[in-house]
Every structure is written in structure tokens, then in C-alpha cells.
Motif scaffolding. Sequence first.
Motif, PDB file in Angstrom:
ATOM      1  N   THR A   1     -38.241 -12.633  25.362  1.00  0.00           N
ATOM      2  CA  THR A   1     -38.447 -11.062  25.803  1.00  0.00           C
ATOM      3  C   THR A   1     -39.880 -11.345  25.928  1.00  0.00           C
ATOM      4  O   THR A   1     -40.575 -10.893  26.988  1.00  0.00           O
ATOM      5  CB  THR A   1     -38.049 -10.002  24.870  1.00  0.00           C
ATOM      6  N   GLY A   2     -40.806 -11.791  24.942  1.00  0.00           N
ATOM      7  CA  GLY A   2     -42.054 -11.692  25.254  1.00  0.00           C
ATOM      8  C   GLY A   2     -42.485 -12.780  26.275  1.00  0.00           C
ATOM      9  O   GLY A   2     -43.628 -12.615  26.756  1.00  0.00           O
ATOM     10  N   GLU A   3     -41.882 -14.031  26.290  1.00  0.00           N
ATOM     11  CA  GLU A   3     -42.155 -14.939  27.354  1.00  0.00           C
ATOM     12  C   GLU A   3     -41.961 -14.354  28.911  1.00  0.00           C
ATOM     13  O   GLU A   3     -42.801 -14.395  29.499  1.00  0.00           O
ATOM     14  CB  GLU A   3     -41.077 -16.165  27.249  1.00  0.00           C
ATOM     15  N   THR A   4     -41.130 -13.160  29.008  1.00  0.00           N
ATOM     16  CA  THR A   4     -40.782 -12.750  30.437  1.00  0.00           C
ATOM     17  C   THR A   4     -41.727 -11.800  30.588  1.00  0.00           C
ATOM     18  O   THR A   4     -42.407 -11.503  31.689  1.00  0.00           O
ATOM     19  CB  THR A   4     -39.430 -11.844  30.304  1.00  0.00           C
ATOM     20  N   ILE A   5     -42.285 -10.987  29.415  1.00  0.00           N
ATOM     21  CA  ILE A   5     -43.495 -10.165  29.615  1.00  0.00           C
ATOM     22  C   ILE A   5     -44.760 -10.751  29.928  1.00  0.00           C
ATOM     23  O   ILE A   5     -45.385 -10.537  30.807  1.00  0.00           O
ATOM     24  CB  ILE A   5     -43.600  -9.214  28.265  1.00  0.00           C
ATOM     25  N   VAL A   6     -45.008 -11.911  29.346  1.00  0.00           N
ATOM     26  CA  VAL A   6     -45.979 -12.890  29.499  1.00  0.00           C
ATOM     27  C   VAL A   6     -46.018 -13.297  31.187  1.00  0.00           C
ATOM     28  O   VAL A   6     -47.039 -13.135  31.928  1.00  0.00           O
ATOM     29  CB  VAL A   6     -46.054 -13.973  28.654  1.00  0.00           C
ATOM     30  N   GLY A   7     -44.967 -13.779  31.632  1.00  0.00           N
ATOM     31  CA  GLY A   7     -44.940 -14.093  32.961  1.00  0.00           C
ATOM     32  C   GLY A   7     -45.039 -13.077  33.966  1.00  0.00           C
ATOM     33  O   GLY A   7     -45.688 -13.341  34.878  1.00  0.00           O
ATOM     34  N   ALA A   8     -44.498 -11.734  33.579  1.00  0.00           N
ATOM     35  CA  ALA A   8     -44.610 -10.664  34.498  1.00  0.00           C
ATOM     36  C   ALA A   8     -46.202 -10.304  34.516  1.00  0.00           C
ATOM     37  O   ALA A   8     -46.796  -9.818  35.549  1.00  0.00           O
ATOM     38  CB  ALA A   8     -43.821  -9.412  34.064  1.00  0.00           C
TER      39      ALA A   8
ATOM     40  N   SER B   1     -44.013 -19.507  33.283  1.00  0.00           N
ATOM     41  CA  SER B   1     -43.101 -18.608  32.564  1.00  0.00           C
ATOM     42  C   SER B   1     -41.684 -18.521  33.547  1.00  0.00           C
ATOM     43  O   SER B   1     -40.758 -18.657  32.932  1.00  0.00           O
ATOM     44  CB  SER B   1     -43.624 -17.350  32.422  1.00  0.00           C
ATOM     45  N   PHE B   2     -41.966 -18.505  34.747  1.00  0.00           N
ATOM     46  CA  PHE B   2     -40.609 -18.141  35.583  1.00  0.00           C
ATOM     47  C   PHE B   2     -40.447 -19.654  36.164  1.00  0.00           C
ATOM     48  O   PHE B   2     -40.298 -19.558  37.549  1.00  0.00           O
ATOM     49  CB  PHE B   2     -40.893 -17.105  36.591  1.00  0.00           C
ATOM     50  N   HIS B   3     -40.342 -20.508  35.546  1.00  0.00           N
ATOM     51  CA  HIS B   3     -40.384 -21.932  36.219  1.00  0.00           C
ATOM     52  C   HIS B   3     -39.258 -22.219  37.226  1.00  0.00           C
ATOM     53  O   HIS B   3     -39.376 -22.691  38.286  1.00  0.00           O
ATOM     54  CB  HIS B   3     -40.496 -23.016  35.320  1.00  0.00           C
ATOM     55  N   GLU B   4     -38.220 -21.661  36.746  1.00  0.00           N
ATOM     56  CA  GLU B   4     -36.704 -21.886  37.642  1.00  0.00           C
ATOM     57  C   GLU B   4     -36.889 -21.256  38.927  1.00  0.00           C
ATOM     58  O   GLU B   4     -36.731 -21.974  40.083  1.00  0.00           O
ATOM     59  CB  GLU B   4     -35.484 -21.360  36.797  1.00  0.00           C
ATOM     60  N   ALA B   5     -37.492 -19.865  38.842  1.00  0.00           N
ATOM     61  CA  ALA B   5     -37.465 -19.391  40.166  1.00  0.00           C
ATOM     62  C   ALA B   5     -38.667 -19.900  41.094  1.00  0.00           C
ATOM     63  O   ALA B   5     -38.630 -19.919  42.386  1.00  0.00           O
ATOM     64  CB  ALA B   5     -37.933 -17.721  39.910  1.00  0.00           C
ATOM     65  N   THR B   6     -39.699 -20.351  40.319  1.00  0.00           N
ATOM     66  CA  THR B   6     -40.950 -20.946  41.021  1.00  0.00           C
ATOM     67  C   THR B   6     -40.359 -22.311  41.662  1.00  0.00           C
ATOM     68  O   THR B   6     -40.953 -22.591  42.958  1.00  0.00           O
ATOM     69  CB  THR B   6     -41.835 -21.150  40.096  1.00  0.00           C
ATOM     70  N   GLN B   7     -39.855 -23.100  40.870  1.00  0.00           N
ATOM     71  CA  GLN B   7     -39.286 -24.263  41.354  1.00  0.00           C
ATOM     72  C   GLN B   7     -38.258 -23.958  42.777  1.00  0.00           C
ATOM     73  O   GLN B   7     -38.497 -24.574  43.706  1.00  0.00           O
ATOM     74  CB  GLN B   7     -38.781 -25.179  40.427  1.00  0.00           C
ATOM     75  N   ALA B   8     -37.611 -23.133  42.484  1.00  0.00           N
ATOM     76  CA  ALA B   8     -36.508 -22.998  43.669  1.00  0.00           C
ATOM     77  C   ALA B   8     -37.424 -22.344  44.844  1.00  0.00           C
ATOM     78  O   ALA B   8     -36.949 -22.623  45.929  1.00  0.00           O
ATOM     79  CB  ALA B   8     -35.602 -21.891  43.202  1.00  0.00           C
ATOM     80  N   LEU B   9     -38.544 -21.784  44.760  1.00  0.00           N
ATOM     81  CA  LEU B   9     -39.282 -21.111  45.903  1.00  0.00           C
ATOM     82  C   LEU B   9     -40.014 -22.356  46.470  1.00  0.00           C
ATOM     83  O   LEU B   9     -40.338 -22.456  47.737  1.00  0.00           O
ATOM     84  CB  LEU B   9     -40.239 -19.945  45.306  1.00  0.00           C
ATOM     85  N   MET B  10     -40.592 -23.103  45.589  1.00  0.00           N
ATOM     86  CA  MET B  10     -41.625 -23.976  46.034  1.00  0.00           C
ATOM     87  C   MET B  10     -40.803 -25.295  46.622  1.00  0.00           C
ATOM     88  O   MET B  10     -41.351 -26.041  47.594  1.00  0.00           O
ATOM     89  CB  MET B  10     -42.436 -24.451  45.099  1.00  0.00           C
TER      90      MET B  10
END
Length: 353
Positions: free
Chosen positions: A126-133, A197-206
Motif C-alpha cells: 500500500t505504501g509503495e502505491t502511495i509513493v508511486g502516486a 513504483s508503477f514499473h509494469e504500467a510504465t514498461q507497457a507504456l514505453m
Amino acid sequence: MGVLRTLHAWAGAFLALVLVALGLSGSLLVLRDPWVKLTVLEARAGIAPTPQALGAAMESIEAQAPGELRSVVFGGPHLGVHRLYFADRQLGYGAADGRVLARFAPETRIEGWVFELHHRLLAGETGETIVGAAGIAGAVLVLTGAIVWLPAWRSFGARVWPRTVTKRADLVGAHRNLGVVTAVPVFVLCLTGGAISFHEATQALMAPGVEAPKPPKAGVGEVDWPRALAAAQGAFPDAVIRTAAPPARPGAPLAVRLKQPGEWHPNGRTVVYVDPVDERVIGAVDARALAPGMRAFNSFYPLHAGAVGGLAYETVVFLSGLALAMLGGFGLWSFLLKQARGRRRATAAQAAE
């Protein structure tokens, strides 16, 4: 412009405390290796990253913690201890010869506590998600702050510390000046932090449509680590061995990460898979041959952590982390002063009726 200014103020107020924590902890993490050298005597020496020396160390570590070792980040000429990661989330330090010098829960040593604060706010996934946001939001705040500042660019001054913390005008002025001076590095730190933090979404985007290669199947056997690391080194003779991980499960290969010339990531993103049965290379990922989007993504961590560019860029990252904390602190305090002033005016108006 008024709506944007209000949005910037309210969003900054909500994010300020998180950004202060992330900025301060990020700056401290730049000093992690010097701190380890200060507190772990063996870290002050260097380690020759040869397959034979590292392989012998791996065998010694595994013998002291059979079945518990998840991975090892090897030391090198500038840090004389190996970083150990165990299956129960505990961390450790190993000497050049593989003696386990320390084993601890992350929160029980200062450097581990700071790392958990910076990456997860001490709150797990949960904290990792908050950090990413918060990282993405921080990058947006830098952009909106720049837009708000542009019409009044003549108000820019050299003072980045307020004359007094009791006058909102001084706080706003220091916040504005510091934000202008540090806008680019703070934007980079926030954006790369959120992307990591959102590495999966970032990789899919890039790198759309590019799937991460799956480890090949392997046999089951006891690893001869000097031979395995020598085989991995042989696949990329110019690279430096940086990490090793035993097979994650029966039938999985062992994984060795190497840093090739030109790679920015301190541990490299080149991976060699070795069969534990006969120490034969059965697969590899050449980081320099990845899709352009993936190569760009692999640059985010070294940019965020100050791991490229030497002492000069480390200093930039350290100071930018402090600047992020100061921006959050100045912004929050000035916002609170404004709200307190508004409440006083409302109270006075009610009393006058």
C-alpha cells in the motif's frame, strides 16, 4: 489561472508530508554506502569481482543459510561487502570471503529503515502505491508550479530560505524561488520515482507489445558457483558480475546479472541464466539489445538514485531531495497560515455582526 493556482495549493497541501518524507529519505539514501563503510568495518576494503572469488563467497553464504538465500548483490572495488537478501525478507552483509557479518530485519538498521520509508512509507505494498502516486503527483506539481510562476517571472529572487516562517509572503517567495532553481532535477526525481513504483504500467507504456523474456527451464542440482559465475562471465567477457540468485524453485535456472560497458544501472540489466546441473548457459538477456523503450526505462533507476554521473550527479540528487522536502514544507506551512488567517477573518466577521 485562479483554478490552477487553487488546485496546485490544495494538491500540494495533501502531498506535502509525503513529499517531505520522500525528499529527506531519498537524500539520505545517497549516503547509504558511506554509512555502511562507517558502520561495517569490512566494507572499507575492496572486493575483486572475479568469478572465482565471488563464487567461493556464494558457496560460503549458502552453507551458512541453506535454502534461505534469495539473492546477493556483490561488493566491488568501492564497497567491500556483499548485500544479502533472504527469503524471509531479512537483509544481511557478507564479507569478501562469504562470512555473514550481519543479518537483520530491514527496519532494525538505519539504512534499511530509510530504504523502507522511501520506497514503501513503512506500509508495504500500500505504501509503495502511495509513493508511486506521490511521485507522479509531485512531477505534475512541478509543471503546474512553473505555469503559475511564468506570468510573474519578474518576482523571482535569489532567496530560497524565508526570512521568517511566520509571514506567508516570505514562505511563498522562498517556495517559488527554490522551485524555479530546482525544477528540472526535482521533476526528474519525482517522475522516475513514480515510474519505478508503477514499473509494469510504465514498461507497457514505453515498450508496448514487448514482453519480458521468461527464464528457461533447467535441471535440478547443486550449484557449483565458481563454475556457474565463470560461465556467465564467459557469455559477456567485458561485463562485471553484479548479482546472483539461486534457482527460485526446482526446474528453474540460477540467474546472474552483469553490468556491461555503457549500462547506467549500477547492477546492470544484462542477465545470464545458468543450468545448476552442469553450469551451462541456457539463456541470456543482453540489456544493450533491448527495445529502445526498455533501454530508456532501465535508465530511470540510476537517474533516480544518483547512480550515474559520479559524485557530481550524486550531489545534485542529494540536494534535490532536500529541495523537495523544503518545497513540501514551505508549501504546507504557507497553506496552513493562509487557512488560519481565513478562519480568523471569518471569526472576526461573525463577531462584528
